[in-house]
Motif scaffolding. Sequence first.
Motif, PDB file in Angstrom:
ATOM      1  N   LEU A   1      -5.395   6.363  -7.884  1.00  8.74           N
ATOM      2  CA  LEU A   1      -4.619   5.252  -8.408  1.00  8.74           C
ATOM      3  C   LEU A   1      -5.508   4.261  -9.157  1.00  8.74           C
ATOM      4  O   LEU A   1      -5.149   3.779 -10.243  1.00  8.74           O
ATOM      5  CB  LEU A   1      -3.907   4.549  -7.248  1.00  8.74           C
ATOM      6  N   ALA A   2      -6.676   3.965  -8.601  1.00  4.20           N
ATOM      7  CA  ALA A   2      -7.604   3.048  -9.259  1.00  4.20           C
ATOM      8  C   ALA A   2      -8.086   3.616 -10.589  1.00  4.20           C
ATOM      9  O   ALA A   2      -8.160   2.904 -11.596  1.00  4.20           O
ATOM     10  CB  ALA A   2      -8.796   2.759  -8.349  1.00  4.20           C
ATOM     11  N   VAL A   3      -8.396   4.906 -10.613  1.00  7.54           N
ATOM     12  CA  VAL A   3      -8.843   5.544 -11.863  1.00  7.54           C
ATOM     13  C   VAL A   3      -7.717   5.547 -12.898  1.00  7.54           C
ATOM     14  O   VAL A   3      -7.932   5.254 -14.076  1.00  7.54           O
ATOM     15  CB  VAL A   3      -9.333   6.980 -11.591  1.00  7.54           C
ATOM     16  N   ALA A   4      -6.501   5.844 -12.445  1.00  6.96           N
ATOM     17  CA  ALA A   4      -5.364   5.911 -13.356  1.00  6.96           C
ATOM     18  C   ALA A   4      -5.075   4.571 -14.015  1.00  6.96           C
ATOM     19  O   ALA A   4      -4.633   4.512 -15.172  1.00  6.96           O
ATOM     20  CB  ALA A   4      -4.123   6.400 -12.613  1.00  6.96           C
ATOM     21  N   GLU A   5      -5.326   3.481 -13.296  1.00  5.77           N
ATOM     22  CA  GLU A   5      -5.015   2.156 -13.828  1.00  5.77           C
ATOM     23  C   GLU A   5      -6.240   1.444 -14.408  1.00  5.77           C
ATOM     24  O   GLU A   5      -6.141   0.295 -14.826  1.00  5.77           O
ATOM     25  CB  GLU A   5      -4.415   1.289 -12.710  1.00  5.77           C
ATOM     26  N   ALA A   6      -7.386   2.113 -14.459  1.00  6.69           N
ATOM     27  CA  ALA A   6      -8.631   1.464 -14.879  1.00  6.69           C
ATOM     28  C   ALA A   6      -8.576   0.973 -16.319  1.00  6.69           C
ATOM     29  O   ALA A   6      -9.097  -0.097 -16.636  1.00  6.69           O
ATOM     30  CB  ALA A   6      -9.812   2.412 -14.695  1.00  6.69           C
TER      31      ALA A   6
ATOM     32  N   ARG B   1       0.835  -1.205   0.000  1.00  7.10           N
ATOM     33  CA  ARG B   1       0.000   0.000   0.000  1.00  7.10           C
ATOM     34  C   ARG B   1       0.869   1.254   0.000  1.00  7.10           C
ATOM     35  O   ARG B   1       0.638   2.181  -0.784  1.00  7.10           O
ATOM     36  CB  ARG B   1      -0.933  -0.006   1.217  1.00  7.10           C
ATOM     37  N   ILE B   2       1.887   1.270   0.841  1.00  7.98           N
ATOM     38  CA  ILE B   2       2.775   2.432   0.935  1.00  7.98           C
ATOM     39  C   ILE B   2       3.506   2.658  -0.383  1.00  7.98           C
ATOM     40  O   ILE B   2       3.573   3.790  -0.888  1.00  7.98           O
ATOM     41  CB  ILE B   2       3.783   2.230   2.087  1.00  7.98           C
ATOM     42  N   VAL B   3       4.035   1.589  -0.969  1.00  6.40           N
ATOM     43  CA  VAL B   3       4.811   1.725  -2.209  1.00  6.40           C
ATOM     44  C   VAL B   3       3.918   2.106  -3.383  1.00  6.40           C
ATOM     45  O   VAL B   3       4.269   2.980  -4.190  1.00  6.40           O
ATOM     46  CB  VAL B   3       5.584   0.424  -2.505  1.00  6.40           C
ATOM     47  N   PHE B   4       2.764   1.475  -3.506  1.00  3.48           N
ATOM     48  CA  PHE B   4       1.865   1.801  -4.624  1.00  3.48           C
ATOM     49  C   PHE B   4       1.398   3.252  -4.553  1.00  3.48           C
ATOM     50  O   PHE B   4       1.298   3.931  -5.575  1.00  3.48           O
ATOM     51  CB  PHE B   4       0.659   0.865  -4.634  1.00  3.48           C
ATOM     52  N   LEU B   5       1.091   3.725  -3.348  1.00  5.84           N
ATOM     53  CA  LEU B   5       0.639   5.111  -3.210  1.00  5.84           C
ATOM     54  C   LEU B   5       1.751   6.094  -3.568  1.00  5.84           C
ATOM     55  O   LEU B   5       1.492   7.164  -4.125  1.00  5.84           O
ATOM     56  CB  LEU B   5       0.158   5.371  -1.791  1.00  5.84           C
ATOM     57  N   GLU B   6       2.977   5.732  -3.273  1.00  7.36           N
ATOM     58  CA  GLU B   6       4.095   6.631  -3.548  1.00  7.36           C
ATOM     59  C   GLU B   6       4.513   6.589  -5.013  1.00  7.36           C
ATOM     60  O   GLU B   6       4.797   7.642  -5.612  1.00  7.36           O
ATOM     61  CB  GLU B   6       5.289   6.259  -2.671  1.00  7.36           C
TER      62      GLU B   6
END
Length: 204
Positions: A110-115, A22-27
């Motif tokens: 992040l979810a929207v960006a990878e949708a 979670r920390i890495v994906f958010l960053e």
Amino acid sequence: MADSFTPDLTNPKAKQILEGARIVFLELGYEGASTGQIAKQAGVSKGTLYNYFPDKEKLFMAVMEGECKKQAAAIFEVANQSDSIDVTLRKLARNYIELCLSPFIHIYRLAVAEATRFPALARTFYDSGPDLALRRLTQLLAGAVAKEELKIDDLDLAAYQFSQLCKADLFEKRLFQVQLSATPEEVDRIADSAVDVFLRQYGK
């Protein structure tokens, strides 16, 4: 990736890996994150990581789903279920607005960006986040209708309308980083207005 693979997310080591991910994906986002970086952040070896999550995509989806379910549950933490629907909706509105202002907005982005790249991820995010919250709100409204506190013909639409009223003003400002925080007075202003408009339409 084997579609039938389902990690035991109650396992302490799996939770440790998920928090690191979670920390890495958010960053760094999905593309920028590597399993090596995630393993390092989680304090485990890459071999241990792969024992629980066979690839980065599976891990990413587990992070998204877990965060959505946790935040959807937080919205519905109302202290007293015997409260009137007016009081309950005001509590829900404040919880919803505070969620929109919280770090969860980064998960949303992040979810929207990878949708487009991961339509299955987008569906997972929607089912375990917005749709779960809407289904729980629909059930709450149905209970209020049964107690004759509200008069609603289309419960699904009413639940969606309430959620959108709570997103007025502050949500897009936070989403686009125009405004990074809000005072309790600003939250109350949006929450009270959302409930007042909703009850004018559906209240008895």
